[in-house]
Enzyme design. Structure first.
Site, PDB file in Angstrom:
ATOM      1  N   ARG A   1     -31.352  37.666  -8.485  1.00  0.00           N
ATOM      2  CA  ARG A   1     -32.262  37.204  -9.531  1.00  0.00           C
ATOM      3  C   ARG A   1     -32.564  38.389 -10.445  1.00  0.00           C
ATOM      4  O   ARG A   1     -32.465  39.544 -10.042  1.00  0.00           O
ATOM      5  CB  ARG A   1     -33.548  36.661  -8.928  1.00  0.00           C
TER       6      ARG A   1
ATOM      7  N   LYS B   1     -38.100  36.146  -3.620  1.00  0.00           N
ATOM      8  CA  LYS B   1     -39.335  35.407  -3.823  1.00  0.00           C
ATOM      9  C   LYS B   1     -40.251  35.545  -2.607  1.00  0.00           C
ATOM     10  O   LYS B   1     -39.794  35.616  -1.472  1.00  0.00           O
ATOM     11  CB  LYS B   1     -39.017  33.926  -4.062  1.00  0.00           C
TER      12      LYS B   1
ATOM     13  N   HIS C   1     -29.682  33.629 -14.924  1.00  0.00           N
ATOM     14  CA  HIS C   1     -29.411  32.768 -13.773  1.00  0.00           C
ATOM     15  C   HIS C   1     -27.993  32.206 -13.785  1.00  0.00           C
ATOM     16  O   HIS C   1     -27.499  31.754 -12.747  1.00  0.00           O
ATOM     17  CB  HIS C   1     -30.425  31.632 -13.710  1.00  0.00           C
TER      18      HIS C   1
ATOM     19  N   ARG D   1     -25.834  33.911 -11.290  1.00  0.00           N
ATOM     20  CA  ARG D   1     -26.142  33.466  -9.928  1.00  0.00           C
ATOM     21  C   ARG D   1     -25.444  32.141  -9.639  1.00  0.00           C
ATOM     22  O   ARG D   1     -24.838  31.962  -8.576  1.00  0.00           O
ATOM     23  CB  ARG D   1     -27.657  33.335  -9.806  1.00  0.00           C
TER      24      ARG D   1
ATOM     25  N   HIS E   1     -31.751  31.869  -0.244  1.00  0.00           N
ATOM     26  CA  HIS E   1     -32.498  30.614  -0.226  1.00  0.00           C
ATOM     27  C   HIS E   1     -33.141  30.422   1.135  1.00  0.00           C
ATOM     28  O   HIS E   1     -32.517  30.623   2.171  1.00  0.00           O
ATOM     29  CB  HIS E   1     -31.562  29.437  -0.518  1.00  0.00           C
TER      30      HIS E   1
ATOM     31  N   TYR F   1     -25.403  22.818  -5.357  1.00  0.00           N
ATOM     32  CA  TYR F   1     -24.087  23.362  -5.667  1.00  0.00           C
ATOM     33  C   TYR F   1     -22.969  22.477  -5.147  1.00  0.00           C
ATOM     34  O   TYR F   1     -21.809  22.659  -5.520  1.00  0.00           O
ATOM     35  CB  TYR F   1     -23.949  24.772  -5.105  1.00  0.00           C
TER      36      TYR F   1
END
Length: 226
Positions: free
Chosen positions: A76, A100, A171, A174, A197, A206
């Site tokens: 990120r 995150k 992004h 990514r 994730h 995806y």
């Protein structure tokens, strides 16, 4: 639009212009889960973008290393700009990123990314007490204060390279890495681990970009029409 309409109808009822609760009659707009498709930059476009950067200049050397980290590691933008010198384990060949919610993720450091970062640190990074790896090129010389700085680098680089990318943000790199991993046979679990994730539902989107796998699930068209 529906939110604004409900607010307006609640307001006019509060004023006494109407007596019925018309806000409750405004229908809900369907918001399907995983309805969008990730907009990813292509591998050839990434190659062209990196080749267009002048690595002989301090700014170009820095921009190349940051964009390469985005493309090869799927980081990120916040993980790139907050990367610190102590987060790179040169001996073990690993990079420690803080994602995150402060979640730490240890990733293998690809040789090309390590070489690009080392080249920047040795030749182009200003002498500074900051522990941030990547520093601003304009005074005050310090680490990026937010993600907007890296976003500006991406937009400037795409424009200079003449690339019509799906988006102008970070992004897309990514998404591009995840799409390439999927085409290469990686599982959604492996992709989610690389991208950091926490929930498999986040990675499930995806699956929609793997058209070859989706074709095997398509039902035959009835009749002779193709």
């Amino acid at each position: 639009m529906t939110t604004a309409l409900r607010s307006f109808l609640s307001y006019v009822r509060y004023r006494g212009d109407i007596t019925s609760d018309l806000a409750a009659a405004v229908p809900i707009v369907a918001n399907w889960s995983l309805s969008s498709i990730p907009r990813a930059i292509g591998r050839d476009e990434v190659t062209h973008l990196l080749a267009s950067i002048d690595r002989q200049t301090p700014i170009g050397c820095r921009d190349y290393a940051m964009i390469l980290a985005l493309a090869r590691l799927g980081l990120r933008s916040s993980e790139v700009v907050t990367l610190e010198l102590d987060d790179i384990d040169w001996v073990a060949g690993e990079i420690h990123v803080v994602g995150k919610n402060g979640q730490r993720n240890d990733l293998p450091l690809p040789a090309d990314v390590g070489e690009a970062i080392a080249d920047y640190l040795q030749k182009s990074r200003p002498r500074n007490a900051s522990r941030r790896v990547f520093l601003r090129d304009k005074a005050p010389i310090r680490g990026f204060t937010g993600q907007c700085g890296l976003g500006s680098v991406i937009r400037r680089s795409l424009k200079r390279a003449g690339i019509d990318a799906p988006t102008k943000g970070t992004h897309q790199f990514r998404h591009g890495l995840a799409s390439e991993m999927l085409r290469g046979g990686a599982s959604l679990g492996e992709i989610g681990e690389v991208l950091g994730h926490r929930h498999v539902q986040t990675t499930a989107i995806y699956a929609k970009v793997n058209l070859n796998a989706l074709r095997t699930l398509a039902l035959p068209w009835p009749g002779e029409a193709q």
